[in-house]
Scaffold this active site. Structure first.
Site, mmCIF file in Angstrom:
data_model
loop_
_atom_site.group_PDB
_atom_site.id
_atom_site.type_symbol
_atom_site.label_atom_id
_atom_site.label_comp_id
_atom_site.label_asym_id
_atom_site.label_seq_id
_atom_site.Cartn_x
_atom_site.Cartn_y
_atom_site.Cartn_z
ATOM 1 C CG HIS A 179 -2.015 -1.000 1.162
ATOM 2 N ND1 HIS A 179 -3.240 -0.731 0.602
ATOM 3 C CD2 HIS A 179 -2.052 -2.303 1.564
ATOM 4 C CE1 HIS A 179 -4.008 -1.812 0.666
ATOM 5 N NE2 HIS A 179 -3.313 -2.772 1.248
ATOM 6 C CE LYS A 220 -14.715 20.484 7.261
ATOM 7 N NZ LYS A 220 -15.989 21.227 7.368
ATOM 8 C CD GLU A 272 -3.108 2.859 -0.150
ATOM 9 O OE1 GLU A 272 -4.001 2.039 0.125
ATOM 10 O OE2 GLU A 272 -2.128 2.591 -0.891
#
Length: 531
Positions: free
Chosen positions: A187, A387, A189
């Protein structure tokens, strides 16, 4: 006023929101990290969206993808009914990066073999390259730590592929062919893969030839054009809460259509102490928005009587908001659209039409809480932003720091910070305790270090001793978390003296409270809010 039978489905992307010159599309097979992949890509200034594995290829191509990233997932490719890569994506000629399950799906569907591993890999592994010329590895060391989380492994690579890297337990840790199809068993990320972001950067710019033009200013320019195209000569009412999301959305829409927009601020009685007055003053001093103020506290308290289930609270509040906006729109006359500050985490957690693979976490009042039938079409220019991206857009639009950096506040307000039935008395108690938490965070100079800090009325009553008398009072929980995008969060290690001041003030100044606790749960496994 136009009549819409239902909210129009938006999957994977509604063209009316903004135009996209290039993108990377994350194909979601149910991984807990899919949104994290998208964040990493956007941090590299390339637009990215997450789509379910079974999304329409025609809709996907509207995103102008320069590359596909196949996420991990909990399934095994050799199981009956396992999710698979669409043939259109597989043979599109567009570069593909398969991660974990995504790599196994590539191997399985292109003629290789996948089987249960003799040794499962969970945690750190040492990746050793067998090919130093691969573009994906440019400027990376020959050996690097990576994060593994898998039980299956590729036992035979597909025709035309070569093994590019290995670990002790994975003889095929990286594989690729000459057509830009790459598989990674690890992974990249996650933060536990230190060079993972550089590897993704190489995929974007060395393999997919992306330009990297996803910037706040480009988003603003594109969104203004899209809003004008969607609204035309119509009129918009904007749901304004005082938070950064709705403030940025309202300002963006105002720049696009000016006086065609009327903002509506609803005081539902569930706001923080003195918040309604402060919000209206802020807009009066810092924005050119046309704002109508509606006091609907009694309506919301009446609707929430005897309601204790969190999802029911959210849905009731969402529906009441819509009813008020529609009623105000009738008073204004000839209104066609409702604008909201919906963001990407809202959509993902509520399992909107863009996200059918993941489970519902909670219904956000502006997504899962919307009623089946509405009289207004939606304008949601921030629907695909995280956000921190919303804050960057707010800064680009020239909003004041006090507005841009305002702490996130849930749409249902204090209703989801009161466990059990919501009453005006409980709201008063919680407002008083919450104001103390906010004041002490500000006094300690910790405002920018904390994503959210607040009090929760737990619903529990505990025995205490105050002034030599036995008391049976409320238990207040304090919550403070750090986060970048609300998708994950860690509890803040507040100094003991700050916690001591909060606790001492709450039990002394809020008569109904005799016990204070501090929540040290991260997200996951918890959520930021308690309900």
């Amino acid at each position: 006023m136009t009549q819409s039978d239902k909210i129009a489905p938006q999957k994977p992307h509604d063209e009316s929101l903004f135009s996209i010159s290039e993108s990377i599309v994350v194909v979601d097979f149910g991984s807990q990290y899919s949104l994290l992949i998208a964040r990493r890509i956007r941090e590299l200034k390339v637009y990215c969206e997450v789509i379910p594995y079974n999304a329409s290829f025609d809709e996907v191509m509207k995103l102008n993808p320069k590359g596909f990233i196949l996420s991990g997932g909990p399934a095994s490719v050799y199981e009956t009914g396992a999710p698979l890569i669409s043939e259109e994506i597989l043979h599109s000629g567009i570069p593909i990066l398969g991660i974990c399950y995504g790599m196994q799906a590539l191997a399985h569907q292109l003629g290789g073999e996948v089987e249960p591993g003799e040794i499962r890999e969970y945690g750190h592994a040492d990746l050793r390259r067998t090919d130093d010329e691969m573009a994906l590895f440019r400027d990376l060391p020959h050996s690097t730590p990576v994060w593994m989380s898998h039980g299956d492994r590729v036992s035979k690579i597909p025709p035309g592929f070569k093994v590019r890297a290995v670990t002790d337990a994975s003889p095929t840790a990286v594989m690729s062919n000459d057509s830009g199809v790459i598989g990674l068993q690890f992974h990249p990320e996650v933060a536990h893969t230190p060079m993972g972001k550089k590897l993704l950067e190489n995929f974007l710019f060395e393999v997919c030839n992306c330009e990297g033009d996803w910037t706040p200013q480009n988003f603003v320019d594109s969104s203004i054009e899209a809003i004008r195209a969607q609204v035309g000569t119509g009129r918009v009412v904007c749901a304004l809460s005082g938070g950064v999301d709705s403030s940025v959305a309202a300002t963006l829409i105002h720049k696009a259509i000016g006086s065609q927009q009327t903002c509506i601020f609803v005081n539902n009685g569930l706001l923080r102490k003195d918040e309604a007055e402060e919000v209206l003053l802020t807009y009066k001093q810092n924005a050119q928005l046309n704002v109508r103020d509606v006091d609907a506290a009694e309506l919301f308290f009446g609707a929430l009587t005897n309601v204790t289930e969190p999802e029911e609270k959210r849905k009731i509040i969402g529906e009441k908001f819509i009813n008020i906006f529609e009623a105000e729109a009738d008073l204004i006359g000839d209104v066609d659209f409702l604008a909201q500050g919906t963001t990407y985490p809202d959509v993902i957690e509520s399992r909107g039409p863009e996200n059918t693979t993941s489970a519902v976490i909670k219904s956000h009042h502006n997504v899962g809480g919307l009623p089946e039938k509405m009289e207004l079409d939606l304008v949601e220019p921030l629907r695909y932003l995280f956000k921190d991206e919303v804050r960057e857009v707010g800064i680009t639009l020239g909003l004041p720091p006090a507005m841009v950096w305002r702490q996130p506040f849930p749409g249902p307000g204090l209703a989801v910070r009161i466990i059990g039935e919501v009453t005006s008395e409980k709201v008063r108690i919680l407002q008083s305790a919450d104001a103390i938490v906010t004041e002490e965070i500000e006094n300690a100079g910790l405002t920018r270090e904390v994503w959210q800090s607040f009090a929760v009325l737990s619903g529990d009553l505990t025995v205490g001793v105050q002034g030599d008398f036995r008391t049976y009072g409320h238990l207040i929980a304090i919550r403070a978390v750090a986060s970048e995008d609300a998708m994950t969060a860690d509890w803040v290690r507040l100094p003991y003296e700050v916690l001591e001041r909060m606790s001492g003030r709450i039990v002394n100044e809020v008569n109904e409270v005799n016990r204070v606790v501090y929540d040290i749960t991260s997200k996951p496994p918890g959520t930021i809010e308690w309900e």
